[in-house]
Scaffold this motif. Structure first.
Motif: not given
Length: 109
Positions: A37-56
């Protein structure tokens, strides 16, 4: 977001995901839910780099595997419990216990 803020933000996402994995390993599912839930809040309205997305995503798959293992273990225990209950019911009928006595035994167990 400047580079330092971006780095801190990314590390925070990694930490929350890692903490969710550790909580899943310990079977603390309410904590797993809270970290996501906390991570979801951090991700709201922020673009995420593909490398980070793959790691997560890789971390998420490990958490998912732990969830599936726990689900399988619970299902196995439920099946085993049902078998034991069925055996006990058979034993009660073999001993000629009345239904009221059998119900009392169920509540005590």
């Amino acid at each position: 977001m400047n580079l330092t803020d971006q780095t801190v933000w990314e590390q925070n996402l990694r930490d929350l995901t890692s903490q969710a994995g550790q909580a899943a390993e310990l079977g603390r599912w309410d904590q797993v839910d809270e970290y996501y839930r906390l991570r979801g809040g951090q991700l709201q309205n922020h673009p995420i780099h593909p490398t980070l997305a793959a790691d997560l995503t890789q971390f998420d798959r490990m958490v998912e595997a732990r969830i599936m293992n726990a689900r399988t273990a619970v299902q196995s225990q439920l099946i085993e419990t049902a078998k034991i209950r069925q055996n006990l019911q058979g034993l009660r009928s073999w001993q000629g216990l009345r239904e009221a006595e059998a119900t009392f035994m169920d509540r005590q167990a």
